[in-house]
Every structure is written in structure tokens, then in C-alpha cells.
Design a protein around this motif. Sequence first.
Motif, short mmCIF file in Angstrom:
data_model
loop_
_atom_site.label_atom_id
_atom_site.label_comp_id
_atom_site.label_asym_id
_atom_site.label_seq_id
_atom_site.Cartn_x
_atom_site.Cartn_y
_atom_site.Cartn_z
N ASN A 319 3.12 -5.35 5.49
CA ASN A 319 2.03 -4.50 5.03
C ASN A 319 2.26 -3.05 5.46
OD1 ASN A 319 -0.49 -3.25 4.69
ND2 ASN A 319 -1.48 -5.26 4.72
N TRP A 320 3.00 -2.30 4.65
CA TRP A 320 3.34 -0.92 5.01
C TRP A 320 2.10 -0.03 5.07
CZ3 TRP A 320 1.66 2.60 1.62
CH2 TRP A 320 1.34 2.13 0.34
N GLY A 321 1.06 -0.37 4.32
CA GLY A 321 -0.15 0.46 4.30
C GLY A 321 -0.78 0.54 5.68
N ARG A 322 -0.81 -0.58 6.39
CA ARG A 322 -1.39 -0.58 7.73
C ARG A 322 -0.54 0.24 8.70
NH1 ARG A 322 -3.55 -6.83 8.64
NH2 ARG A 322 -4.78 -6.91 6.73
N ALA A 324 1.37 2.85 7.84
CA ALA A 324 1.14 4.26 7.48
C ALA A 324 -0.21 4.74 8.02
CB ALA A 324 1.20 4.44 5.97
N ALA A 325 -1.23 3.91 7.88
CA ALA A 325 -2.57 4.30 8.33
C ALA A 325 -2.59 4.49 9.85
CB ALA A 325 -3.60 3.26 7.90
N GLN A 336 2.33 14.10 5.35
CA GLN A 336 2.49 12.73 4.88
C GLN A 336 3.60 12.60 3.85
OE1 GLN A 336 -1.77 12.59 3.55
NE2 GLN A 336 -0.92 11.56 1.78
N LEU A 339 6.70 11.02 5.38
CA LEU A 339 6.62 9.71 6.02
C LEU A 339 7.59 8.71 5.40
CD1 LEU A 339 4.96 8.35 8.28
CD2 LEU A 339 3.42 7.51 6.51
N MET A 349 8.71 2.61 2.41
CA MET A 349 8.03 3.83 1.99
C MET A 349 8.95 5.00 2.26
SD MET A 349 4.38 5.14 3.46
CE MET A 349 3.20 5.89 2.37
N GLY A 352 6.48 9.63 1.77
CA GLY A 352 5.04 9.38 1.73
C GLY A 352 4.58 8.50 0.60
N GLN A 353 5.53 7.90 -0.13
CA GLN A 353 5.14 7.08 -1.27
C GLN A 353 5.75 5.68 -1.15
OE1 GLN A 353 4.51 8.77 -5.00
NE2 GLN A 353 4.95 10.86 -4.38
N PRO A 354 4.96 4.68 -1.50
CA PRO A 354 5.46 3.31 -1.41
C PRO A 354 6.60 3.08 -2.39
CG PRO A 354 3.34 3.39 -2.52
CD PRO A 354 3.60 4.77 -2.02
N LYS A 359 9.54 -8.30 -1.40
CA LYS A 359 8.52 -8.79 -0.46
C LYS A 359 8.96 -10.07 0.23
CE LYS A 359 4.42 -6.54 -2.16
NZ LYS A 359 3.11 -6.58 -2.74
N HIS B 53 -3.65 11.93 9.49
CA HIS B 53 -2.69 12.81 8.81
C HIS B 53 -2.14 12.17 7.54
CE1 HIS B 53 -2.76 15.92 11.85
NE2 HIS B 53 -2.88 14.95 12.72
N ALA B 85 -1.57 8.01 -0.52
CA ALA B 85 -0.12 7.81 -0.59
C ALA B 85 0.30 7.64 -2.04
CB ALA B 85 0.31 6.60 0.25
N ASN B 188 -5.30 -2.52 3.68
CA ASN B 188 -5.37 -1.20 3.04
C ASN B 188 -6.74 -0.87 2.46
OD1 ASN B 188 -2.69 -1.61 3.50
ND2 ASN B 188 -2.23 -2.05 1.36
N THR B 436 -0.28 -9.45 1.19
CA THR B 436 -0.23 -8.37 0.18
C THR B 436 0.49 -8.86 -1.07
OG1 THR B 436 1.67 -7.59 1.43
CG2 THR B 436 -0.36 -6.33 1.58
#
Lengths: 436, 436
Positions: A319-322, A324-325, A336, A339, A349, A352-354, A359, B53, B85, B188, B436
Motif C-alpha cells: 500500500n504505497w498510499g499509506r 506516501a501519507a 511531493q 517523492l 511511485m 510523486g505519482q503512482p 501487485k 507535505h 498524488a 488511502n 488494495t
Amino acid sequence: MADWQEISGGITAPRGYRSAGIAAGLKPSGLPDLALIVSDVEAIAAGVFTISHVKAACVDYCRQSLQAKHSARAILCNAGQANAATGHQGWLDAIESAMAVAQALNIPSESVLLASTGVIGQRIRMDALKAGIPKVVAALSETGSDAAAGAIITTDLVRKSIALETMMGDRPVRIGGIAKGSGMIHPNMATMLAFVTCDAAVSPTLWQQMLSRAADRSFNSITVDGDTSTNDSLIALANGQSRTPAITEMGAEAEKLEAMLTAVCQHLAKAIARDGEGATCLIEVQVTGAQDEQAARQVAKTIAGSSLVKSAIFGRDPNWGRIAAAAGRAGVPFEQENLKIKLGDILLMENGQPLPFDKKAASEYLKQAAADASVPKDLVATNMSNDLSVDRSTIKQRIDNPVIISVSIGNGSSSGKAWGCDLSYDYVKINAEYTT
Amino acid sequence: MADWQEISGGITAPRGYRSAGIAAGLKPSGLPDLALIVSDVEAIAAGVFTISHVKAACVDYCRQSLQAKHSARAILCNAGQANAATGHQGWLDAIESAMAVAQALNIPSESVLLASTGVIGQRIRMDALKAGIPKVVAALSETGSDAAAGAIITTDLVRKSIALETMMGDRPVRIGGIAKGSGMIHPNMATMLAFVTCDAAVSPTLWQQMLSRAADRSFNSITVDGDTSTNDSLIALANGQSRTPAITEMGAEAEKLEAMLTAVCQHLAKAIARDGEGATCLIEVQVTGAQDEQAARQVAKTIAGSSLVKSAIFGRDPNWGRIAAAAGRAGVPFEQENLKIKLGDILLMENGQPLPFDKKAASEYLKQAAADASVPKDLVATNMSNDLSVDRSTIKQRIDNPVIISVSIGNGSSSGKAWGCDLSYDYVKINAEYTT
């Protein structure tokens, strides 16, 4: 790259040290609970202690002692009662403990340092302690590291120990260490303790500086549940018995010694993180591209400490979103758009973009890291005893095979690491079901 | 003491506001996912946004908009995609959304503010959004608060809404609010959103100052799992339709308005904390004796956020040691000899030392606070929908009956509060098992 090798012997691997661990009747379980570490000669001593404003008597005692005198001969550690939140009587108990050790060893009481772990608010069982001191002195041995490592643990599942050796000129220099700590199965047993022995000769100021930096890169970079203890203590002795030239300023020799000291502390810190309650894997977060090391570490620690990241790893969910957050809220400014996040070798990512990623492969990577999930669950659940049968190679394998999260936050040249463990059902179970 | 009364109507209780919420096809579930709040006249607007950020496009958009112009007519909020993102395209989507609302309402696009919640890394489904905007405009109503409150939620178990009324001179002044947020069932979906409407007339600078202080005493004082979102937004409008005299500086009227604004924000914040994943009770930590309010809040938040305290409360265990340890590591200096801890009315620790107390009574106190543990577990587990049938009196009862932990850290005159929830098996289950 590493300029040293691992050797056996733990804290008694360096020359001129003896140690012991016995069951003195402090723990209700009857398990070993009193450890003593002694240097043959007065050793340079440095310490790093809890920054909590609620502190145990032994922490106050060591701080005062090390301010007055940067050396020591002995470290006494009891498990069972933390001697924290015990008021003036706790302070008197600490002094009496030091005096009893001094008397038994025939050394000044100012040369004795103290550490305690156990239940907050409980005084040390002084009768048992005082009766135990002559016995633990009698048990001192040049092969006593494992006994000491076993007597300082409380809810740990395994003993934690390491020794490294390097050459300085034609003579070996060794550093050994033992530690205790995990999440908190028992309430109020929140303590992380580590004791390091070294046979190099090094000046007090330099030794303290090295230890403080090593602590920042190891014990201060792990997170199990975010709760700092009343009793956290790291004490390091350097007794000069390697007979190598004294190190009094930074330079090649000092850097070599500090690197080895850091490696010892990092091994112990990772062993503590891996031993978190209910943990099934060690998580290593590597942050690069930061403006300074502290910022990098701050981001790494925030990710490693995020309950959401930890539970996603337990669920084997990439879960890359967690991630990044968590990076975003670490309090470290970054753009960002810069990132970048990797899980093992898998890029999740960038800019800054997934990114689209496999998976299944990412989930497999997470599963494989926890393949040796041979944590003795029964022990966790019943909290009856410690599994001292887990051999060193198993422990090493668990530590050397972490889930690696790599995060780049910009173009800075600094990097930093932090370690944690995943968050499992058992963490909550253990911490909720135990009743004081 | 409170100089106001609770009224019905939520964000449409204040004069001159309409709102609506519809299902526009943004959420895969088909549940309501598009909310619009409109003031009849240009309203003074203030905002508090995430300090992460890693920020969503709507947050950047609102920040820029409110810097240029301290007023607005409309707030559009979509649920389903966070638009965080998402790079430059996300920014363009935000602008296009605002323009579509402006066109449908025939107002300047600079008068439209935006908020999003949903999956990080996903662009808003713009076709659905643009098709939905005329529909949500058509649905605008002076009784549309509940519809809007239902369309901004994602994993929340209940809608969160409040309205208060006070008299200024002989005329009523009203503040209403709706909010969304809980722990994160969906990965997310870490967002906390709150929208506040007020019909007083107040200067922009003062309104922003009031809102910032109210946010510190409410939304910034809750902790569910410590993870700050990419999308957190609190937006407050004040449109002057109460026809009361404009408030332009601090004084009795301003203080009255700020107190009511704070009460609205605190109600919504507590409702969010109570709605934490798997939570069975609300925890309120009251800290007194601090040197300043911020220090008091810092200690309160550290206790409310401690995984060990949270799991002890879930286990109905009056574990003062964990509370003391959390207070100690909050980064606020105090003398441990001054530490005093109460659970409800039961004194657990005084002068830094544990007291004998009735453990059964303390455990009973904890059990009673969670007596209404009627959280619809099935909904949590299946995460299929939101339980909009829970009536306001039940929600109010859950919020008005927290577990109260009182801590005094010294003789200072400042105090502060924080709110959290207990940590249950379900938190880990929900966060680990979702893939996810």
C-alpha cells in the motif's frame, strides 16, 4: 565493506570483562532476574538514557554518577521491578543496591552503575536483591554473557546479543553487547536496556559522543509502539584491555571504532524491533535525498511507526498510499513531485505519482520476508516464559531478511534508516487482555 | 455555562444557506458521493488544511484561493477519489470542477472552494462529476444538511452533524457543521473534512483567527491512529445573514461567537474520534497544571494517542502506569513528583506515586463508558455501507459519555483536552485484511 567480523562471546568477548545472570527471586516466575557485568579495571563509561520526564531511580542515579565521574567497574541490572514512580524510597533503594555491589566486589560504590526493568510503581525486592548479589558475584565468568542476556529480559521472546572484532594495527579490538526490549506484553514493562563492552582505550568525551551518535542511528531509530519508557538505558564501557593505542580524537581509528560500535547497536536495536509483540517481520525504512541525516531519519521513523503502514505490511499489502501519507506528515518539508517509493526492488511511485506495478510480486515479496514466521505464538499468548532455545542463526536470519521500504524525498545528499515491525492482531490481544 | 442551545438543521440551520448531497457515480458502491454547500450571498471564508507535505490538488486550490480572496459562495465536495498524488492533471481537474460549479450557479469560479476524499492516487471521475453538478445544484435545499453530511462520508459509520444557536442582542446567530472522518478502513481514505456555516457578520482576519484556534482545540486535538491525511480540510463560511452587527475585533460578542464555533468543532471532532475503526468508546484526556495551553494539549494528545493506553482501555484495565509513561514522553517538562492521575473520579496516582485504589470500581467505570457498544460490527467488517439509521440521540449519548482521564502535571494555570478512542482487534483486522 564492513571492516570487522562477528565473533562469539557477547559482552565477555572483549578482554577484561566477566558477567553473570542468576535467578534471585525478583521475578514472580522464578526466571533469571539479576545480571552483573564487571570490568577487571576501571573502564571509561558513557550512557544514553530515557528522555521521559517520568524516570526510574536508576536512571537518575546513573546520570548523576556519569556526570561526576566518566568511568565505572560494574553494571548491576535487575528485572522484575522497575523502581520507577517509587519516590524517595526508590532513590534510597538504588543507592543501597550500588553499595551492596561495591561491597561484594570490593570497589568504590561510585564505580557501580544500575539499571532496572519491570513493573512501574514497584520497589525492588531489596531482601532478594541483597541476598542475590553475593551469588551473582560468585557466578561471574568470562563466558557469562548469555547468562546476563537471559537475566535482563522480561517479555522478550529471545535473548539479544552480539560481538564484533576488528584489527587495530596487529591487535584485535572487540565490542560486545546485550539488550532487552520488545513491545509491552506486560503493562509497565516498557523498558529498553542495552549494555555494551569494549576493550579499546578511548577518551571519555569521545566515547560519549560516539555512543550518542550510535544511539541515534540504532536505538533511537526503532519504533515498536511509540511508547518511550521510564527506564530506557544504554550504557557502554571501554576498558582499554585490548592494549591498543588510546583514541583521543576523531580520525581513522576513531571512525573505525565508531562504525563498529554503531553496528553493534544497530544489531541489538533491530533485534528489539523484530521482537515486537506479535510481530511477524522486521521492517527497514531507508530514506534518501534529504537535506540532513536527522530529517531523513525523521521521515524513516514516521513511516516505520505508522499504524497503517504496519498493519498493511502484516496484511502483505503493498500500500504505497499509506507510505506516501506517512512521509508527508513527518514534519520534514519536501516537494511531493520528488517523492519516490520502492518496496524491495519494486518501484511503486516516482515523481510523486503512482506507477503501475506487479501487485502480486509485491505481495509475494512481503510474504517471503515473513516466511520465517516461526514466532512461538504460545509463548506470546501465555506470556509464561522466554524462548531461549531460539538459536542465534535463526535470530540473525530474521533480522537480516527485513521488508525494505525505500523512499527518496529529493535531491539532498543525506540518508537515514529506521526499523520497526508489523502490527498484528496479537499486539492488541496481548495488550488488551492482560489485566493489571 | 454554555450560552447557546442545540438546534436542528446542521449546516442549513444558519440563515442563507442551502445544501445537497447526491449519488453521482463517483463511489463504486453507488452511495451518495457529491455534496454542495451554497451561501445565498458571498460569505467570509476561512480554512485550515493538512500540514502534510503530500497534499491533494483541492488543498492547494483552496489555499491559493483563500489567500487571494477571503470569501466564497460555494463548497463542492466529492467522495470516492482523493485527487492526491495525481500531479498536474489533478490540478487541472480541480480547476475544471470549480468552473463547472461556477457555471451551474452562475457565480465567479473564484467563489468556489473544493474538497475531495477517497483513494489517493486516483483522479476524480470527471465525467461523472460534471454530469452530477447540475443535479446537485438542482437538489439544493434549505433542509439539505443531512444529504450533504451523507455524501461526504467514506468509511464513517455514522453521519456527523451539529447546529447551535445563541442570541446577539435580540437576534439569533447560528453555526452549523458537518464532518467526515474515522480511522481508515479503506487504505488511502485518511481524510478528515469539516464544513462550517455561520450567519454572523465577522471580519475575515478575525474569522480566520477564530477558526484556527477552534481547530487547535478540536480537530487538532483528536487522534485516531496518528496518521494525518493528504486531504484534511476545515472550511468555515460566515455570510452575515443573521443581520447582527459586524464583529470586527475581539470583545464580548467575538468571544461568544468563538466559543460557539469551538463547541461546534469540538462536537464534530469528538464524533470523528468516537467513530474510529473498531472503537468501543470515546476517551477524553484532560490535562491541568501546565504552563500553557499548548503544552497541556500536547500531553493530553500523547496520552490519547498511546497504543498502550488505548488497548488498556479496550481491555477495561485501569492501567495508570501506561498513562504516566505516556505523559512523561510527551516532550513537556514537568516534575514527576507533581504527577496526579484520575480515571473518572477515581484517584490512581498522586505526587508521582501510585495509590491503592478499587480496581474493580475502576474497571467497572471503563465498562460502563462502553456500555453502548452498539457499533454495527457487520458494517465495520464488510465495509459495505454506512449506518445512516443511527439516530442523533444515540450518537450524542456515545459522545457525551466518554472515558475521562484527568492528569495534573504541576502548578501551572493552563489546561487542555484531547480526544481519542480505544484500540480494538477490529482496528488491526480492518486495516490488515483490506487489500488494495
